[in-house]
Design a protein around this motif. Structure first.
Motif, PDB file in Angstrom:
ATOM      1  N   ASN A 165       0.814  -1.230   0.000  1.00  9.00           N
ATOM      2  CA  ASN A 165       0.000   0.000   0.000  1.00  9.00           C
ATOM      3  C   ASN A 165       0.845   1.277   0.000  1.00  9.00           C
ATOM      4  N   LYS A 166       2.163   1.146  -0.137  1.00  7.99           N
ATOM      5  CA  LYS A 166       3.060   2.297  -0.071  1.00  7.99           C
ATOM      6  C   LYS A 166       3.740   2.544  -1.417  1.00  7.99           C
ATOM      7  N   CYS A 167       4.237   3.764  -1.570  1.00  6.95           N
ATOM      8  CA  CYS A 167       5.147   4.059  -2.680  1.00  6.95           C
ATOM      9  C   CYS A 167       6.476   4.444  -2.049  1.00  6.95           C
ATOM     10  N   SER A 186       9.796   6.144   2.360  1.00 14.68           N
ATOM     11  CA  SER A 186       8.367   5.896   2.114  1.00 14.68           C
ATOM     12  C   SER A 186       7.687   7.234   1.876  1.00 14.68           C
ATOM     13  N   VAL A 187       7.125   7.382   0.691  1.00 16.96           N
ATOM     14  CA  VAL A 187       6.553   8.669   0.295  1.00 16.96           C
ATOM     15  C   VAL A 187       5.033   8.669   0.407  1.00 16.96           C
ATOM     16  N   ALA A 188       4.391   7.674  -0.205  1.00 19.37           N
ATOM     17  CA  ALA A 188       2.930   7.666  -0.278  1.00 19.37           C
ATOM     18  C   ALA A 188       2.351   6.511   0.519  1.00 19.37           C
ATOM     19  N   GLY A 223       6.959  13.681   2.053  1.00 17.90           N
ATOM     20  CA  GLY A 223       5.936  12.629   2.094  1.00 17.90           C
ATOM     21  C   GLY A 223       4.541  13.184   2.288  1.00 17.90           C
ATOM     22  N   GLN A 224       4.394  14.486   2.120  1.00 19.14           N
ATOM     23  CA  GLN A 224       3.108  15.154   2.348  1.00 19.14           C
ATOM     24  C   GLN A 224       2.174  14.956   1.151  1.00 19.14           C
ATOM     25  N   LEU A 225       0.889  14.743   1.450  1.00 23.78           N
ATOM     26  CA  LEU A 225      -0.129  14.640   0.407  1.00 23.78           C
ATOM     27  C   LEU A 225      -0.451  16.029  -0.107  1.00 23.78           C
ATOM     28  N   LEU A 226      -0.220  16.270  -1.400  1.00 25.08           N
ATOM     29  CA  LEU A 226      -0.456  17.591  -1.995  1.00 25.08           C
ATOM     30  C   LEU A 226      -1.860  17.718  -2.573  1.00 25.08           C
TER      31      LEU A 226
END
Length: 391
Positions: A165-167, A186-188, A223-226
């Motif tokens: 479930n990660k990118c 781990s970014v996403a 790793g912030q959701l934009l």
């Protein structure tokens, strides 16, 4: 005292009965006539509201199709009748990359036109030198089914993910013995499997799609959701970024049979196409950015023109009954390559809608296909554990 209690009980019963009657009258009134603004504050049964909205949605869809049909004056193959047909051309396997221990699920080219990253069901991500077929880097992921991988525009990092479930982003270095896993970032993070990922025009942002029905834009450093993109009704299986340097749009396809075009700045779906009869496994922009192709489990590839806002061509034959797993255009846009579940690659003339070649070589379904950045070759990955470079 007893009398007061009885009176109080009767008053409560009467109040509840009156309240029930008011609600019943409101419901009956709503069933007879369409809702008015004044009724917005009144309670309406949920199933009636949904039924009304569904009816309204279907009405708007049919009106939209009517408007699209008005613009449909001629078919693409009719316009292309005077265009000279493609002659015979021979493409064959020039390199075979062996090293994965299970199904190859995804691959991507580096901008240097030489290196390739691939991911597999065996949990490994491998960086290859396509000229020599040597492995330059290998990373073992914490889970199997690494369903997505992508090369950063600079060529200095790769991103990958799948059932975790990660990118995750791995920086690459010239030291081939370096432990890449130690530098993992781990970014996403999605709530279901990662199906596809793609860097934007820089190494600093990455776009992902997931089985949770959403796409998302992330900042690689923090790793912030934009931005998140909601609009698919089922798993999102694929995405592709518009080719323009200033392009702020991307297209996604999924299990809801829809191909949606998104504005990355607003997070809004700006166009939607629903003509496939099954899951959309792959989407790819036309080199000019004015159209895109899709491949589906319904055994067809389709071309959608964004300016005409409609489907303009279907690439299929009665003899083709297996699904399309991956599509990509030649550099000129004249050819459309499709990887199929019957182990073949079909090459289509985009303008005339005819098949100009069929390529054999893989011993299991073709799961991924990408044309090299300079257009001189294309690479396919397969469930037969290998990658092949064709030219």
């Amino acid at each position: 005292m007893k009398k007061n209690k009885i009176t109080l009980t009767n008053n409560i019963t009467c109040f509840l009965s009156n309240s029930f009657l008011v609600k019943m009258k409101t419901s009956l009134k709503y069933m007879r006539s369409p809702p008015t603004p004044e009724m917005a504050t009144q309670e309406v049964p949920l199933n009636e509201t949904l039924a009304h909205l569904k009816t309204e949605s279907e009405t708007l869809k049919s009106k939209l199709e009517e408007e699209r049909a008005k613009l449909h004056d001629v078919e693409l193959h009719q316009v292309a009748e005077k265009v000279e047909g493609l002659g015979q051309f021979v493409m064959k396997t020039r390199r075979t990359l062996k090293g994965h221990g299970n199904k190859v699920l995804c691959m991507d080219w580096c901008k240097d036109k030489r290196r390739i990253v691939s991911s597999s069901q065996d949990g490994k991500v491998i960086v290859w030198d396509a000229f020599t077929t040597n492995k330059e880097h290998a990373v073992t992921m914490p889970c199997t089914w690494v369903m997505a991988c992508a090369y950063a525009p600079s060529g200095c990092a790769v991103a990958c993910g799948g059932l975790d479930n990660k990118c995750s982003v791995y920086p690459l270095s010239l030291d081939k013995n370096e432990n890449l896993a130690a530098k993992k970032k781990s970014v996403a993070m999605h709530t279901n499997y990662l199906s596809a990922c793609s860097f934007t025009n820089s190494d600093m942002q990455i776009l992902t799609s997931s089985g949770d029905g959403t796409c998302a834009l992330w900042d690689v450093e923090s790793g912030q959701l934009l931005q998140s993109f909601h609009g698919h009704a089922a798993d999102v299986l694929c995405l592709d970024l518009a080719p323009s340097e200033t392009g702020n749009t991307f297209v996604s396809g999924g299990c809801d049979k829809k191909a949606n075009v998104w504005d990355m700045r607003s997070g809004q779906c700006i166009q939607s196409f629903e003509t496939h009869e099954s899951d959309i496994n792959s989407v790819r922009y036309y080199p000019s950015g004015d159209a895109f192709a899709s491949g589906s489990d319904d055994a067809t590839c389709r071309l959608y023109d964004l300016r005409a806002d409609r489907e303009v061509a279907i690439y299929s034959k009665d003899s083709i009954i297996f699904g399309v797993s991956s599509v990509d255009f030649s550099l000129s846009g004249r050819l459309l390559f499709g990887g199929y579940n019957d182990y073949t690659i079909n090459v289509w003339d985009v303008l005339k809608g005819t098949r100009v070649s069929i390529l054999f070589g893989h011993e299991n379904r073709v799961s991924t296909l990408r044309v090299s950045p300079d257009g001189t070759a294309f690479c396919t990955g397969s469930w037969d554990h290998t990658l092949r470079i064709w030219a």
